[in-house]
Design a protein around this motif. Structure first.
Motif, PDB file in Angstrom:
ATOM      1  N   ALA B 174      17.878 -22.154 123.196  1.00 22.47           N
ATOM      2  CA  ALA B 174      16.405 -22.496 122.996  1.00 22.47           C
ATOM      3  C   ALA B 174      15.579 -21.370 123.344  1.00 22.47           C
ATOM      4  CB  ALA B 174      16.051 -23.820 123.800  1.00 22.47           C
ATOM      5  N   GLY B 175      15.868 -20.691 124.471  1.00 23.71           N
ATOM      6  CA  GLY B 175      15.072 -19.459 124.870  1.00 23.71           C
ATOM      7  C   GLY B 175      15.136 -18.504 123.922  1.00 23.71           C
ATOM      8  N   TYR B 176      16.349 -18.260 123.636  1.00 24.82           N
ATOM      9  CA  TYR B 176      16.595 -17.198 122.473  1.00 24.82           C
ATOM     10  C   TYR B 176      16.002 -17.359 121.071  1.00 24.82           C
ATOM     11  CZ  TYR B 176      18.575 -13.947 119.073  1.00 24.82           C
ATOM     12  OH  TYR B 176      18.877 -13.007 118.019  1.00 24.82           O
ATOM     13  N   LEU B 177      15.976 -18.308 120.684  1.00 27.15           N
ATOM     14  CA  LEU B 177      15.340 -18.864 119.300  1.00 27.15           C
ATOM     15  C   LEU B 177      13.853 -18.681 119.396  1.00 27.15           C
ATOM     16  CD1 LEU B 177      17.770 -21.480 118.127  1.00 27.15           C
ATOM     17  CD2 LEU B 177      17.766 -19.157 117.339  1.00 27.15           C
ATOM     18  N   ALA B 178      13.181 -19.250 120.498  1.00 27.08           N
ATOM     19  CA  ALA B 178      11.778 -19.232 120.589  1.00 27.08           C
ATOM     20  C   ALA B 178      11.405 -17.739 120.655  1.00 27.08           C
ATOM     21  CB  ALA B 178      11.608 -20.115 121.971  1.00 27.08           C
ATOM     22  N   ARG B 179      12.035 -16.942 121.383  1.00 25.89           N
ATOM     23  CA  ARG B 179      11.814 -15.506 121.674  1.00 25.89           C
ATOM     24  C   ARG B 179      12.105 -14.795 120.457  1.00 25.89           C
ATOM     25  NH1 ARG B 179      15.193 -11.806 123.360  1.00 25.89           N
ATOM     26  NH2 ARG B 179      16.682 -13.345 124.498  1.00 25.89           N
ATOM     27  N   ALA B 180      13.144 -15.020 119.675  1.00 30.49           N
ATOM     28  CA  ALA B 180      13.572 -13.843 118.612  1.00 30.49           C
ATOM     29  C   ALA B 180      13.157 -14.631 117.262  1.00 30.49           C
ATOM     30  CB  ALA B 180      15.121 -13.629 118.567  1.00 30.49           C
ATOM     31  N   ARG B 181      13.013 -15.789 117.049  1.00 29.67           N
ATOM     32  CA  ARG B 181      12.810 -16.501 115.587  1.00 29.67           C
ATOM     33  C   ARG B 181      11.733 -17.381 115.586  1.00 29.67           C
ATOM     34  NH1 ARG B 181      13.422 -14.628 112.334  1.00 29.67           N
ATOM     35  NH2 ARG B 181      14.242 -15.863 110.875  1.00 29.67           N
ATOM     36  N   GLY B 182      10.765 -17.322 116.821  1.00 27.94           N
ATOM     37  CA  GLY B 182       9.693 -18.446 116.769  1.00 27.94           C
ATOM     38  C   GLY B 182      10.050 -19.766 116.464  1.00 27.94           C
ATOM     39  N   VAL B 183      11.291 -20.312 116.855  1.00 22.17           N
ATOM     40  CA  VAL B 183      11.681 -21.535 116.693  1.00 22.17           C
ATOM     41  C   VAL B 183      11.028 -22.512 117.940  1.00 22.17           C
ATOM     42  CG1 VAL B 183      13.555 -22.904 116.729  1.00 22.17           C
ATOM     43  CG2 VAL B 183      13.710 -21.017 115.494  1.00 22.17           C
ATOM     44  N   HIS B 184      10.521 -23.429 117.839  1.00 28.61           N
ATOM     45  CA  HIS B 184      10.214 -24.751 118.697  1.00 28.61           C
ATOM     46  C   HIS B 184      11.369 -25.131 119.240  1.00 28.61           C
ATOM     47  CE1 HIS B 184       5.587 -24.395 118.692  1.00 28.61           C
ATOM     48  NE2 HIS B 184       5.860 -23.796 117.733  1.00 28.61           N
ATOM     49  N   ALA B 185      12.045 -24.781 120.322  1.00 26.82           N
ATOM     50  CA  ALA B 185      13.233 -25.555 120.513  1.00 26.82           C
ATOM     51  C   ALA B 185      13.347 -25.963 122.042  1.00 26.82           C
ATOM     52  CB  ALA B 185      14.486 -24.571 120.329  1.00 26.82           C
ATOM     53  N   ASP B 186      13.902 -27.203 122.360  1.00 26.13           N
ATOM     54  CA  ASP B 186      14.057 -27.970 123.627  1.00 26.13           C
ATOM     55  C   ASP B 186      15.481 -28.025 123.489  1.00 26.13           C
ATOM     56  OD1 ASP B 186      14.323 -29.844 125.325  1.00 26.13           O
ATOM     57  OD2 ASP B 186      12.415 -30.571 125.144  1.00 26.13           O
ATOM     58  N   PRO B 187      15.983 -27.813 124.687  1.00 26.13           N
ATOM     59  CA  PRO B 187      17.638 -27.893 124.712  1.00 26.13           C
ATOM     60  C   PRO B 187      18.038 -29.351 124.389  1.00 26.13           C
ATOM     61  CG  PRO B 187      16.701 -26.750 126.734  1.00 26.13           C
ATOM     62  CD  PRO B 187      15.591 -27.060 125.902  1.00 26.13           C
ATOM     63  N   GLU B 188      17.030 -30.536 124.660  1.00 22.35           N
ATOM     64  CA  GLU B 188      17.414 -31.841 124.292  1.00 22.35           C
ATOM     65  C   GLU B 188      17.444 -32.004 122.943  1.00 22.35           C
ATOM     66  OE1 GLU B 188      17.556 -34.459 126.566  1.00 22.35           O
ATOM     67  OE2 GLU B 188      17.792 -32.517 128.041  1.00 22.35           O
ATOM     68  N   THR B 189      16.772 -31.282 121.943  1.00 23.53           N
ATOM     69  CA  THR B 189      17.067 -31.282 120.597  1.00 23.53           C
ATOM     70  C   THR B 189      17.818 -30.258 119.861  1.00 23.53           C
ATOM     71  OG1 THR B 189      14.985 -29.810 120.282  1.00 23.53           O
ATOM     72  CG2 THR B 189      14.788 -32.277 120.280  1.00 23.53           C
ATOM     73  N   VAL B 190      18.758 -29.612 120.505  1.00 27.02           N
ATOM     74  CA  VAL B 190      19.783 -28.462 120.153  1.00 27.02           C
ATOM     75  C   VAL B 190      20.960 -29.178 119.820  1.00 27.02           C
ATOM     76  CG1 VAL B 190      20.873 -26.141 120.469  1.00 27.02           C
ATOM     77  CG2 VAL B 190      18.248 -26.595 121.069  1.00 27.02           C
ATOM     78  N   VAL B 191      21.741 -29.207 118.958  1.00 25.65           N
ATOM     79  CA  VAL B 191      22.948 -29.597 118.689  1.00 25.65           C
ATOM     80  C   VAL B 191      23.966 -28.437 118.476  1.00 25.65           C
ATOM     81  CG1 VAL B 191      24.595 -30.963 117.538  1.00 25.65           C
ATOM     82  CG2 VAL B 191      22.623 -31.973 118.221  1.00 25.65           C
ATOM     83  N   ILE B 192      24.961 -28.211 119.234  1.00 20.80           N
ATOM     84  CA  ILE B 192      25.918 -27.127 118.917  1.00 20.80           C
ATOM     85  C   ILE B 192      26.970 -27.450 117.966  1.00 20.80           C
ATOM     86  CG2 ILE B 192      27.639 -25.695 119.880  1.00 20.80           C
ATOM     87  CD1 ILE B 192      24.574 -25.198 120.968  1.00 20.80           C
ATOM     88  N   THR B 193      27.427 -26.716 116.783  1.00 22.14           N
ATOM     89  CA  THR B 193      28.400 -27.100 115.784  1.00 22.14           C
ATOM     90  C   THR B 193      29.411 -25.983 115.613  1.00 22.14           C
ATOM     91  OG1 THR B 193      27.046 -25.781 113.992  1.00 22.14           O
ATOM     92  CG2 THR B 193      26.427 -28.127 114.446  1.00 22.14           C
TER      93      THR B 193
END
Lengths: 479, 479
Positions: B174-193
């Protein structure tokens, strides 16, 4: 990072201090648990001292939280009977300001692993079966194997892989399974999976695609596995269970049967030799398939392990193994050994590329071929055997009405209880902060078997440091 | 252990010496390839010297194999034109004794990874896109992260996990994607695949379960992804493609659309800003969902990366990322960032427990938070950029009729060819032992776009040691 706990047999999720403080988090979690019924009216809460110890927070924080919730009417406190959930709780609307997005989530379903929708928590004590002692995972040996494996793996091993799994691992497993479990295995017919559930789901879909409509299951087993088969469109009727174990004589028009032949889960007995022969006969006669779940075949204590049923007829038995009990569920590594006629189809159903990470596969291959796997299993067997002996001795001494059964193998025992005592004992355990499953938890809803009062005690589950305390907690709740 | 190779653009599988010797294995493999048509009549075989070098076996073994097959009539040898597949091969019956169980298996289907039903082989040269330079995988850094992660992970992390994935990794991402890709991410809405395909399959089933019947896809893309959606019961019509890229104006009654906004795969252009806005407008207006495949968003060379579309509307865009291009496909690690309204449902559809191994998750979390991921991406970006520049310079000089496009980002370029030359060039490449895909390979069968002659050149694929030779092989076959 969030913390969770399961002292009461329910998971309460605590947010980090940053989002409002521990007291606020604990207050919200408890209120939600009461509001949603996960903590039933009348439930006795642990003392503030013991809950604080479980959570690793200050006792005052817990005491203040309890006091606040008593003031709000969610809990009651009475001299002598401690803190309890109120018999009549405030209406939902008064709690709405405290509602959290996830508060309405259903409680965890049952399952071998008691899987949780949230990050796994640490119960104060747990004897829920199906998990090995995770604190004994051989971290240093595993890292050593990872280093050796990665040092020698060709670079193309890191690309998209064969859906059957990495060849080195399939080869290592074929050798190990032949030697340790009497399995007829060829690397070409081994398929690596992310654990038993993954393999069972794939096989269910393949069988359904071949026109199978029914997979018979045992009277005792895991609801999660029945549901996996049902999700694939298969009916899952129960086979009878009697004093010789599962009776596979009444298979009717089932196209396949799911069994735990080496060590019935959870009853803990091997399938009787006559019945091993009978089920293979049935498969040959009807063209049916036997699905052999060999979840803990490595752990047998008093004599040689019962060999895999698959050895009797590799063309009619699908063998399932897993690293979840011998190493750790978190590795997500399992394997199927398939009849040659099914291998290609199952690999295709798994996917067009491998879906299991190659690092774990490389490492396990090295772990097996270097002998580290055998060494680890041997040492784990010794440790679990000691626990089993301690459990048997303690129960025999402290609860003479309870009979310890199913102890020849595995990581769990079945404690037969006096009639009518299973539910009260499980309830008492919950109150003591001991997670424990009754036998009824594993009973097929359509089973014709006479219900029996018993506990399924996963003595492999606690870390060594907690074992003595957990055993003591168990003895305290036994009749 | 088996060996395989793909010098001719087909995989030939060699058995170990133990089961009959290398010459026997090579003879069988070549005969089967000819018999099943994988090696077409007239195909020129590599010289015995170069094939021997590819396989790491003695030249004599290859020469003797060729001679034997010439004697049997499968191959022909003529002064000056080398060894070729015979125009008329012996009848199938004469080959029956040499038939192998797998000889009849269909050839590999197409796909990003050119996945193979057999252990992945090493083509003499490959420019098939979708695979990073696997030889540059940071093995030492990865092991260091694994060691640190495993040293500090609590033991319960090794148990059955949250189906959304390990919390530490979701938080790091969530931290990396916000910083590097401008993604609005919260660990609660991330799903690892276990990679993009895994996530797309899950999401397809969830959408179908919600009543969606159609997911529009791009005119150019991967057949494998269309099929995943089709397997979930979804129609996958093609969106128009024009000089501004994919045109998302004609979405009709689609419930969702699958796009590669940062870097169209394979055309290599970013989605035009007007169209980014339009597709989000469409999603808001209709309640539709945008599936954003951000497969190589980290690799942009000439200016700042195009931010993720997800940043425009996190409630209507599902963001998909992967470690397959930035690290290696073999890790089988991908991630979804979901609209809050979908997160629970997708996690449940993934399973009741996590199906992705926790070791990889622990390690990647440590790899990201320690800064090793950023360092690796930076160094890889530099290396790929040099290759891109070398490719552009070489093609410009040696094949002035060919135009290099889609080079602002990613690990591949699109080489526009003179009309009518795509198939002959791909064919010539196969003969040279160079695995290469034409643009037509990626064209949606129902696309209305004008077919164009082009090559999709994955310049990230070869290891550094092979890059110069591979580029030379490419230049030799260009018109």
């Amino acid at each position: 990072m969030a913390r969770s706990w399961a002292t009461l047999g329910v998971d309460l999720h605590l947010e980090p201090a940053g989002s409002g403080g521990l007291r606020r988090g604990l207050t919200d979690a408890l209120r939600d648990a009461v509001r949603t019924g996960r903590l039933a009216p009348g439930t006795r809460l642990p003392s503030s001292r013991s809950l604080a110890a479980d959570l690793g927070i200050a006792r005052n924080t817990v005491a203040e939280t309890y006091a606040g919730l008593v003031a709000e009417g969610w809990l009651t406190a009475r001299q002598g009977s401690g803190t309890q959930v109120a018999m009549r709780v405030p209406s939902a609307s008064s709690a709405s300001s405290a509602q959290r997005g996830r508060a309405g989530a259903p409680p965890s379903g049952p399952g071998l692993a008691a899987p949780r929708r949230r990050e796994p928590g640490r119960p104060a004590h747990s004897l829920v079966p199906g998990i090995p002692d995770l604190a004994a995972f051989p971290r240093a040996e595993w890292l050593k194997a990872a280093r050796r494996a990665l040092a020698t793996a060709p670079f193309h091993a890191l690309g998209y892989g064969d859906p059957r799994g990495y060849l080195e691992l399939r080869t290592a497993l074929a050798g190990y399974l032949a030697r340790a479990r009497g399995v007829h295995a060829d690397p070409e017919t081994v398929v690596i999976t992310a654990g038993f559930s993954h393999g069972l789901g794939i096989l269910g879909r393949v069988l359904r695609g071949r026109g199978v409509r029914t997979v018979a299951v045992e009277s005792y087993g895991l609801d999660a596995y029945r549901r996996l088969l049902q999700d694939a469109g298969l009916a899952t009727p129960a086979l009878p269970y009697d004093e010789l174990g599962t009776n596979p004589m009444e298979l009717g028009d089932a196209g396949a049967v799911l069994l735990t032949p080496a060590h019935q889960f959870p009853m803990g007995v091997p399938l009787h030799p006559d019945r091993r022969a009978a089920v293979v006969d049935w498969a040959r006669r009807t063209g049916g398939l036997v699905l052999e779940d060999d979840y803990d075949g490595e752990f047998r204590y008093d004599r040689q392990p019962v060999g895999a049923l698959q050895g009797l007829d590799p063309d009619r038995v699908v063998y399932f193994g897993t690293a979840s009990k011998s190493l750790a569920p978190g590795l997500r590594l399992g394997w199927m050994v398939l009849p040659p006629s099914l291998a290609e189809e199952v690999a295709s159903a798994k996917g067009r590329i491998d879906t299991v990470g190659v690092m774990e596969q490389l490492t396990l291959a090295e772990f097996i071929t270097s002998g580290a796997y055998d060494r680890h299993v041997r040492s784990a067997r010794l440790r679990y055997r000691r626990r089993r002996d301690a459990l048997t001795a303690a129960v025999t001494e402290r609860a003479p009405e309870v009979r310890v059964t199913g102890i020849a193998a595995g990581l769990h025992a079945v404690l037969r209880l006096p009639p009518g005592t299973e539910q009260p004992v499980v309830q008492a355990a919950v109150w003591q902060g001991l997670a424990l499953h009754g036998l009824s938890f594993y009973r097929h809803p359509q089973s014709g078997a006479e219900p029996q009062d018993a506990l399924v005690v996963g003595y492999g589950t606690p870390p060594d440091s907690a074992w003595a305390g957990t055993l003591e907690a168990l003895c305290r709740v036994l009749p």
